[in-house]
Design an enzyme around this catalytic site. Structure first.
Site, PDB file in Angstrom:
ATOM      1  N   CYS A  97       0.828  -1.205   0.000  1.00  0.00           N
ATOM      2  CA  CYS A  97       0.000   0.000   0.000  1.00  0.00           C
ATOM      3  C   CYS A  97       0.872   1.270   0.000  1.00  0.00           C
ATOM      4  O   CYS A  97       1.502   1.579  -1.003  1.00  0.00           O
ATOM      5  CB  CYS A  97      -0.979  -0.027   1.164  1.00  0.00           C
ATOM      6  SG  CYS A  97      -2.380   1.089   0.927  1.00  0.00           S
TER       7      CYS A  97
ATOM      8  N   HIS B  16      -3.881  -5.094  -0.115  1.00  0.00           N
ATOM      9  CA  HIS B  16      -3.519  -5.651   1.188  1.00  0.00           C
ATOM     10  C   HIS B  16      -3.558  -7.187   1.162  1.00  0.00           C
ATOM     11  O   HIS B  16      -4.625  -7.781   1.323  1.00  0.00           O
ATOM     12  CB  HIS B  16      -4.473  -5.142   2.273  1.00  0.00           C
ATOM     13  CG  HIS B  16      -4.281  -3.703   2.608  1.00  0.00           C
ATOM     14  ND1 HIS B  16      -3.458  -3.276   3.631  1.00  0.00           N
ATOM     15  CD2 HIS B  16      -4.784  -2.582   2.040  1.00  0.00           C
ATOM     16  CE1 HIS B  16      -3.470  -1.960   3.684  1.00  0.00           C
ATOM     17  NE2 HIS B  16      -4.275  -1.513   2.725  1.00  0.00           N
TER      18      HIS B  16
ATOM     19  N   GLU C   6      -2.626  -9.111   3.447  1.00  0.00           N
ATOM     20  CA  GLU C   6      -2.984  -9.595   4.787  1.00  0.00           C
ATOM     21  C   GLU C   6      -4.478  -9.505   5.035  1.00  0.00           C
ATOM     22  O   GLU C   6      -4.978  -9.948   6.086  1.00  0.00           O
ATOM     23  CB  GLU C   6      -2.226  -8.792   5.853  1.00  0.00           C
ATOM     24  CG  GLU C   6      -2.795  -7.434   6.194  1.00  0.00           C
ATOM     25  CD  GLU C   6      -2.515  -6.357   5.153  1.00  0.00           C
ATOM     26  OE1 GLU C   6      -3.029  -5.237   5.311  1.00  0.00           O
ATOM     27  OE2 GLU C   6      -1.788  -6.638   4.176  1.00  0.00           O
TER      28      GLU C   6
END
Length: 381
Positions: free
Chosen positions: A246, A331, A333
Site C-alpha cells: 500500500c 492488502h 494480509e
C-alpha cells in the site's frame, strides 16, 4: 441526538448520532465492504478521514477486541445508513456505538449514504464536518472552510519506539508507517523474527538490526509527505530484499524514480479485482488507498508492472528488474477482505532465501559485526 454532516460543496446531511458527542473535520471517503467495519475503523490508513460505509446495515455483529487492526482507531468520523445498537454475535463484547464513544469519535446514522457516495464518486473525495452540536449552518461552513486536511498522519499512527516479535525464522524489519496488525500476524505465523521500527528510522539504524529482509507497511496520507522514507529505501535498495504494501508500494515506486498522484475517490473495500500479468489470473483483493503510481512515470529499465486493477487499470504491483524488491498496492494480509493474496508473504520469504543463497558471504552475524566494528572505529576517531 441529532447529528449533521456538512460537505465542502455545501451539501448537508441530517441524521441521528450514535457515537461521541463532539465535532470533527476530515476527508470524507467511502468503503464498499459488506462486513469488516471493525477492521476498517481500526485501520491506521484511515487517520484523518470520515468513513462512509456503503453497505446499509452496520453494527449488527458488534465489536470484539480480537478483531482490531491497531490499538485504537484513528478515523475522525463514521457514517452509516442504519446503525444496529443491539448486536447479535456470541463474540461481541460491546456495541459499535460504545466503541466510538470510548475513543471520542462521532458517528451519524439515518442518512442517505447512497446519495453521499454518488456525490463523492462524481466530484471526488472532499472535506467534511461532522457534528452533534447545534451551531448555525453559517458557523459550520466557516469552520469547515478554515480547516485543513492533515499531512502528518504517518507520524501520528506509527509506533514511537522499536519493539520485537521474536521468532525462529529470518529477521524482518517492519517499517511502521501506520501498519495494520495483519501484516505482523502474517509474518509471525511464518515464524519470522520481526522487529518493528518507527516511520523515521534511518537506513543506518536498520542496518544495525541486521535484517534478512525489510517490510514496508501500509499507512495513511500522501506518500510525498514522507520524503525521508523514500531516501531510506533508496539507500537500502539492493542491499536487502524489500516488500512494500500500500503506502509502502508507493514509497518504493518513488524511491525508484516513479511518480504518484491522487485518485478521484480512491479504492476502499474488500472486493477489488486485480490481474496478475504473469499468469493472467484475477485476485479479489482488500484495498484502502487514495493515491496511485503513475504508469507513464515508471522507468521500464528499473521497474516492471506485475499487477493492474481490472476496474480502472491503475498500477497494483511492481517489481525491481535488478534487485530483490517488489510491492503491491492492495492488502495481502486482508482484514477485512479475502486472503487470496497471502501467498505474497511466502514469495517474500523465498526471495530472502534466494538472496542469502546468492550472498553467502554476508550472513546476519557478519553484517552485524561489520556494523559494530565501523561504529567503534568512528567513536575512536
Amino acid at each position: 441526538m441529532q447529528a449533521r454532516l456538512l460537505l465542502e460543496d455545501g451539501t448537508l446531511f441530517t441524521g441521528q448520532s450514535f457515537g461521541a458527542e463532539t465535532q470533527t473535520c476530515g476527508e470524507v471517503v467511502f468503503n464498499t465492504g459488506i462486513t469488516g467495519y471493525q477492521e476498517v475503523l481500526s485501520d491506521p490508513s484511515y487517520c484523518g478521514q470520515i468513513v462512509t460505509m456503503t453497505f446499509p446495515l452496520i453494527g449488527n455483529y458488534g465489536i470484539s477486541r480480537d478483531d482490531f487492526e491497531s490499538i485504537s482507531p484513528s478515523i475522525h468520523g463514521f457514517v452509516v445508513r442504519r446503525y444496529e445498537p443491539v448486536p447479535s454475535n456470541w463474540r461481541a463484547q460491546y456495541s459499535l456505538g460504545d466503541l466510538l464513544k470510548q475513543y471520542n469519535i462521532p458517528g451519524i446514522t439515518d442518512i442517505d449514504t447512497r446519495m453521499l457516495t454518488r456525490i463523492l464518486r462524481q466530484h471526488g473525495t472532499m472535506k467534511g464536518l461532522l457534528t452533534t452540536g447545534n451551531e448555525r449552518i453559517e458557523e459550520l461552513q466557516e469552520r469547515l472552510g478554515l480547516s485543513t486536511l492533515m499531512t502528518d498522519q504517518v507520524a501520528r499512527t506509527s509506533t514511537k519506539s522499536v519493539f520485537s516479535s521474536p521468532g525462529f525464522g529470518p529477521r524482518i524489519v517492519l517499517v511502521d508507517f501506520g501498519a495494520k496488525s495483519g501484516i505482523l500476524r502474517e509474518l509471525t505465523q511464518r515464524g519470522c523474527d520481526v522487529v518493528v521500527v518507527p516511520h523515521n528510522t534511518t537506513a543506518d539504524e536498520i542496518r544495525r538490526l541486521a535484517p534478512d529482509g525489510i517490510q514496508l507497511s501500509n499507512g495513511p496520507g500522501d506518500p510525498k509527505d514522507v520524503p525521508y522514507a523514500v531516501q531510506m529505501i533508496k539507500e537500502l535498495l539492493g542491499e536487502f530484499p524489500i516488500f512494500g504494501i500500500c503506502l509502502g508500494h508507493q514509497l518504493f515506486a518513488l524511491a525508484c524514480g516513479a511518480d504518484t498522484t491522487k485518485l478521484k475517490f480512491g479504492h476502499r473495500g474488500g472486493n477489488h479485482p486485480v490481474k496478475e500479468l504473469a499468469t493472467n489470473r484475477c485476485y479479489i483483493t482488500s484495498q484502502n488507498h487514495g493515491y496511485t503510481v503513475l504508469e507513464d512515470s515508471i522507468n521500464s529499465t528499473e521497474l516492471s508492472v506485475t499487477h493492474i486493477n481490472n476496474n480502472d487499470k491503475t498500477i497494483e504491483g511492481l517489481k525491481h528488474n535488478k534487485y530483490p524488491a517488489f510491492s503491491v498496492q492492495y492488502h495481502p494480509e486482508a482484514a477485512p477482505g479475502p486472503f487470496d493474496s497471502s501467498y505474497l508473504f511466502d514469495e517474500f520469504l523465498e526471495m530472502i532465501r534466494e538472496h542469502q543463497k546468492n550472498n553467502p558471504q554476508k550472513p546476519r552475524q557478519a553484517v552485524l559485526a561489520a556494523t559494530l566494528k565501523g561504529e567503534l572505529q568512528y567513536a575512536q576517531k
